[in-house]
Design a protein around this motif. Structure first.
Motif, PDB file in Angstrom:
ATOM      1  N   TYR A 165      37.955   9.304  68.115  1.00  0.00           N
ATOM      2  CA  TYR A 165      38.962  10.072  68.872  1.00  0.00           C
ATOM      3  C   TYR A 165      40.356   9.721  68.341  1.00  0.00           C
ATOM      4  O   TYR A 165      41.150  10.601  68.004  1.00  0.00           O
ATOM      5  CB  TYR A 165      38.852   9.763  70.374  1.00  0.00           C
ATOM      6  N   THR A 166      40.640   8.422  68.234  1.00  0.00           N
ATOM      7  CA  THR A 166      41.949   7.988  67.722  1.00  0.00           C
ATOM      8  C   THR A 166      42.156   8.498  66.299  1.00  0.00           C
ATOM      9  O   THR A 166      43.229   9.013  65.960  1.00  0.00           O
ATOM     10  CB  THR A 166      42.029   6.449  67.729  1.00  0.00           C
ATOM     11  N   THR A 167      41.135   8.370  65.481  1.00  0.00           N
ATOM     12  CA  THR A 167      41.266   8.803  64.087  1.00  0.00           C
ATOM     13  C   THR A 167      41.495  10.312  64.016  1.00  0.00           C
ATOM     14  O   THR A 167      42.369  10.780  63.265  1.00  0.00           O
ATOM     15  CB  THR A 167      39.979   8.425  63.309  1.00  0.00           C
ATOM     16  N   SER A 168      40.752  11.067  64.815  1.00  0.00           N
ATOM     17  CA  SER A 168      40.915  12.527  64.764  1.00  0.00           C
ATOM     18  C   SER A 168      42.297  12.936  65.274  1.00  0.00           C
ATOM     19  O   SER A 168      42.923  13.844  64.724  1.00  0.00           O
ATOM     20  CB  SER A 168      39.821  13.222  65.579  1.00  0.00           C
ATOM     21  N   LYS A 169      42.789  12.268  66.309  1.00  0.00           N
ATOM     22  CA  LYS A 169      44.090  12.676  66.868  1.00  0.00           C
ATOM     23  C   LYS A 169      45.260  12.235  65.965  1.00  0.00           C
ATOM     24  O   LYS A 169      46.292  12.897  65.930  1.00  0.00           O
ATOM     25  CB  LYS A 169      44.250  12.158  68.300  1.00  0.00           C
ATOM     26  N   HIS A 170      45.100  11.112  65.223  1.00  0.00           N
ATOM     27  CA  HIS A 170      46.088  10.805  64.176  1.00  0.00           C
ATOM     28  C   HIS A 170      46.002  11.878  63.087  1.00  0.00           C
ATOM     29  O   HIS A 170      47.016  12.303  62.533  1.00  0.00           O
ATOM     30  CB  HIS A 170      45.812   9.427  63.561  1.00  0.00           C
ATOM     31  N   GLY A 171      44.776  12.308  62.786  1.00  0.00           N
ATOM     32  CA  GLY A 171      44.583  13.365  61.785  1.00  0.00           C
ATOM     33  C   GLY A 171      45.257  14.665  62.195  1.00  0.00           C
ATOM     34  O   GLY A 171      45.833  15.367  61.360  1.00  0.00           O
ATOM     35  N   ILE A 172      45.211  14.961  63.472  1.00  0.00           N
ATOM     36  CA  ILE A 172      45.857  16.182  63.982  1.00  0.00           C
ATOM     37  C   ILE A 172      47.368  16.137  63.704  1.00  0.00           C
ATOM     38  O   ILE A 172      47.979  17.146  63.344  1.00  0.00           O
ATOM     39  CB  ILE A 172      45.583  16.352  65.497  1.00  0.00           C
ATOM     40  N   ALA A 173      47.952  14.954  63.847  1.00  0.00           N
ATOM     41  CA  ALA A 173      49.392  14.832  63.575  1.00  0.00           C
ATOM     42  C   ALA A 173      49.669  15.137  62.102  1.00  0.00           C
ATOM     43  O   ALA A 173      50.614  15.879  61.768  1.00  0.00           O
ATOM     44  CB  ALA A 173      49.879  13.431  63.946  1.00  0.00           C
ATOM     45  N   GLY A 174      48.847  14.613  61.211  1.00  0.00           N
ATOM     46  CA  GLY A 174      49.036  14.861  59.771  1.00  0.00           C
ATOM     47  C   GLY A 174      48.770  16.310  59.416  1.00  0.00           C
ATOM     48  O   GLY A 174      49.534  16.923  58.645  1.00  0.00           O
ATOM     49  N   LEU A 175      47.714  16.856  59.984  1.00  0.00           N
ATOM     50  CA  LEU A 175      47.356  18.258  59.699  1.00  0.00           C
ATOM     51  C   LEU A 175      48.494  19.193  60.143  1.00  0.00           C
ATOM     52  O   LEU A 175      48.838  20.146  59.449  1.00  0.00           O
ATOM     53  CB  LEU A 175      46.052  18.576  60.445  1.00  0.00           C
ATOM     54  N   THR A 176      49.082  18.883  61.284  1.00  0.00           N
ATOM     55  CA  THR A 176      50.182  19.707  61.812  1.00  0.00           C
ATOM     56  C   THR A 176      51.345  19.757  60.817  1.00  0.00           C
ATOM     57  O   THR A 176      51.900  20.823  60.528  1.00  0.00           O
ATOM     58  CB  THR A 176      50.649  19.133  63.172  1.00  0.00           C
ATOM     59  N   LYS A 177      51.684  18.580  60.258  1.00  0.00           N
ATOM     60  CA  LYS A 177      52.808  18.533  59.308  1.00  0.00           C
ATOM     61  C   LYS A 177      52.432  19.216  57.992  1.00  0.00           C
ATOM     62  O   LYS A 177      53.238  19.949  57.403  1.00  0.00           O
ATOM     63  CB  LYS A 177      53.211  17.078  59.062  1.00  0.00           C
ATOM     64  N   ALA A 178      51.212  18.964  57.507  1.00  0.00           N
ATOM     65  CA  ALA A 178      50.789  19.552  56.227  1.00  0.00           C
ATOM     66  C   ALA A 178      50.785  21.084  56.309  1.00  0.00           C
ATOM     67  O   ALA A 178      51.276  21.766  55.398  1.00  0.00           O
ATOM     68  CB  ALA A 178      49.394  19.043  55.862  1.00  0.00           C
ATOM     69  N   PHE A 179      50.256  21.622  57.408  1.00  0.00           N
ATOM     70  CA  PHE A 179      50.222  23.078  57.563  1.00  0.00           C
ATOM     71  C   PHE A 179      51.648  23.625  57.706  1.00  0.00           C
ATOM     72  O   PHE A 179      51.966  24.680  57.162  1.00  0.00           O
ATOM     73  CB  PHE A 179      49.394  23.462  58.809  1.00  0.00           C
ATOM     74  N   ALA A 180      52.487  22.909  58.452  1.00  0.00           N
ATOM     75  CA  ALA A 180      53.864  23.392  58.669  1.00  0.00           C
ATOM     76  C   ALA A 180      54.592  23.552  57.339  1.00  0.00           C
ATOM     77  O   ALA A 180      55.281  24.555  57.095  1.00  0.00           O
ATOM     78  CB  ALA A 180      54.616  22.426  59.583  1.00  0.00           C
ATOM     79  N   TYR A 186      55.829  31.775  55.310  1.00  0.00           N
ATOM     80  CA  TYR A 186      55.200  32.999  55.825  1.00  0.00           C
ATOM     81  C   TYR A 186      55.633  33.309  57.264  1.00  0.00           C
ATOM     82  O   TYR A 186      55.036  34.169  57.922  1.00  0.00           O
ATOM     83  CB  TYR A 186      53.674  32.863  55.794  1.00  0.00           C
ATOM     84  N   GLY A 187      56.596  32.575  57.771  1.00  0.00           N
ATOM     85  CA  GLY A 187      57.051  32.824  59.147  1.00  0.00           C
ATOM     86  C   GLY A 187      56.089  32.276  60.185  1.00  0.00           C
ATOM     87  O   GLY A 187      56.016  32.765  61.310  1.00  0.00           O
ATOM     88  N   ILE A 188      55.304  31.254  59.775  1.00  0.00           N
ATOM     89  CA  ILE A 188      54.338  30.642  60.700  1.00  0.00           C
ATOM     90  C   ILE A 188      54.850  29.247  61.063  1.00  0.00           C
ATOM     91  O   ILE A 188      55.262  28.488  60.183  1.00  0.00           O
ATOM     92  CB  ILE A 188      52.947  30.517  60.036  1.00  0.00           C
ATOM     93  N   GLN A 189      54.805  28.919  62.370  1.00  0.00           N
ATOM     94  CA  GLN A 189      55.173  27.571  62.795  1.00  0.00           C
ATOM     95  C   GLN A 189      53.947  26.880  63.402  1.00  0.00           C
ATOM     96  O   GLN A 189      53.194  27.507  64.143  1.00  0.00           O
ATOM     97  CB  GLN A 189      56.291  27.603  63.848  1.00  0.00           C
ATOM     98  N   ILE A 190      53.795  25.614  63.035  1.00  0.00           N
ATOM     99  CA  ILE A 190      52.675  24.809  63.538  1.00  0.00           C
ATOM    100  C   ILE A 190      53.264  23.568  64.190  1.00  0.00           C
ATOM    101  O   ILE A 190      53.954  22.769  63.529  1.00  0.00           O
ATOM    102  CB  ILE A 190      51.723  24.375  62.406  1.00  0.00           C
ATOM    103  N   ASN A 191      53.014  23.419  65.466  1.00  0.00           N
ATOM    104  CA  ASN A 191      53.451  22.224  66.193  1.00  0.00           C
ATOM    105  C   ASN A 191      52.280  21.717  67.029  1.00  0.00           C
ATOM    106  O   ASN A 191      51.264  22.404  67.173  1.00  0.00           O
ATOM    107  CB  ASN A 191      54.653  22.552  67.084  1.00  0.00           C
ATOM    108  N   ALA A 192      52.425  20.522  67.562  1.00  0.00           N
ATOM    109  CA  ALA A 192      51.357  19.959  68.389  1.00  0.00           C
ATOM    110  C   ALA A 192      51.941  19.478  69.714  1.00  0.00           C
ATOM    111  O   ALA A 192      53.112  19.098  69.792  1.00  0.00           O
ATOM    112  CB  ALA A 192      50.675  18.800  67.671  1.00  0.00           C
ATOM    113  N   ILE A 193      51.094  19.503  70.730  1.00  0.00           N
ATOM    114  CA  ILE A 193      51.441  18.933  72.034  1.00  0.00           C
ATOM    115  C   ILE A 193      50.629  17.648  72.173  1.00  0.00           C
ATOM    116  O   ILE A 193      49.419  17.654  71.921  1.00  0.00           O
ATOM    117  CB  ILE A 193      51.041  19.886  73.180  1.00  0.00           C
ATOM    118  N   ALA A 194      51.288  16.563  72.555  1.00  0.00           N
ATOM    119  CA  ALA A 194      50.563  15.312  72.837  1.00  0.00           C
ATOM    120  C   ALA A 194      50.635  15.052  74.336  1.00  0.00           C
ATOM    121  O   ALA A 194      51.632  14.519  74.838  1.00  0.00           O
ATOM    122  CB  ALA A 194      51.185  14.155  72.065  1.00  0.00           C
ATOM    123  N   PRO A 195      49.593  15.440  75.077  1.00  0.00           N
ATOM    124  CA  PRO A 195      49.622  15.174  76.524  1.00  0.00           C
ATOM    125  C   PRO A 195      49.442  13.677  76.790  1.00  0.00           C
ATOM    126  O   PRO A 195      48.780  12.977  76.022  1.00  0.00           O
ATOM    127  CB  PRO A 195      48.410  15.949  77.058  1.00  0.00           C
TER     128      PRO A 195
END
Ligand code: NAD
Length: 260
Positions: A165-180, A186-195
């Protein structure tokens, strides 16, 4: 400059005419995101893994919005292409993708089972990559789109007994930046919410342990856990024109947990 200031209005937060995919949008936080997007004017395509969707249908239709449900086990990447095709056949476009579906399996690291590691990584990280890449191809042609990933306090901290879970959620942070970085043109924005800590099925086992519940609650400056309603404003903001200059960020909505 003055004309740009005059142009701004609360309509920038409106999602009228938009189409949003929300994975796991029939329970917990995902249901809150789906209803929030509908209240702001979007039509919904909800990916479910289970049959409990009547309440969500009612809540969205009450807002006068269309909603379509699609059953898919997202941990199997073979199911993802059909999902995107079905959304396009239903609505003709994808403006917003909320990658909310996620799972958690608890066990001490030294006893952690391979199948549990794979199940969590496949859903929490791999499915987000595959679905976002496919949705981004549609959005790139449209020259606009919003992808909202769901991170966690465990995108910042290590936690215990939840290694994938920790590894995947750290991965989500990296994926968000890489995609952004690659999709901004292309006019696409990628952000994440950390509840922070939210009262959902996901956290029920922690809340059933009175000592653990008291320990966590006492560390939250707000003095209480969140409910899905506490996350509704931020998802509308990140899905709307009002956040067009925000890209690659993780927004914590945590009652002050990280500031402590
Ligand atoms: P939840 O258990 O209510 O929701 C999880 C959703 O994922 C459900 O709708 C479920 O049907 C879906 N899902 C599970 N396995 C699936 C699969 N194989 N294929 C497709 N969908 C599947 O829990 P929640 O707390 O609402 O969690 C939603 C998201 O929020 C997750 O990504 C979770 O990690 C994240 N999150 C939750 C908290 C919290 O405190 N509850 C905190 C931070 C982040």
């Amino acid at each position: 400059m003055t004309s740009a200031l005059n142009e701004f209005s609360l309509d920038f937060f409106s999602l009228a005419g938009k189409v949003a995919i929300v994975t796991g949008g029939n329970t917990g936080l995902g249901q809150g995101y789906a209803v929030a997007l509908a209240k702001a004017g979007a039509d919904l395509f909800i990916v479910t893994h289970g049959t409990n969707w009547e309440e969500t249908k009612e809540l969205i239709e009450k807002e006068g919005r269309r909603v379509s449900f699609y059953q898919a086990d997202l941990s199997n990447r073979e199911n993802i292409k059909g999902l995107v095709e079905n959304c396009l056949a239903t609505y003709g476009k994808i403006d917003i993708l909320v990658n909310n579906a996620g799972t958690i399996r608890r066990a001490p690291l030294l006893e952690y089972k391979e199948e549990d590691w794979d199940a969590v990584m496949d859903l929490n990280l791999n499915s987000v990559y595959y679905l976002s890449q496919l949705a981004a191809k549609v959005m790139a042609e449209q020259k606009s789109g919003k992808i909202i990933n769901i991170a966690s306090m465990l995108s910042y901290q290590g936690g215990k007994f939840v290694p994938p879970y920790t590894t995947s959620k750290h991965g989500i942070a990296g994926l968000t930046k890489a995609f952004a970085n690659e999709l901004a043109e292309y006019g696409i924005q990628i952000n994440a919410i950390a509840p922070g800590y939210v009262e959902t099925k996901n956290t029920a086992p922690i809340r059933e342990n009175p000592e653990r519940l008291a320990e966590i609650t006492s560390r939250i400056p707000a003095g209480r856990w969140a409910t899905p309603a506490d996350l509704m404003g931020v998802v509308v903001f990140l899905a709307s024109r009002a956040s067009d200059y925000m890209n690659g960020h993780i927004v914590a909505v945590d009652g002050g947990w990280l500031a402590r």
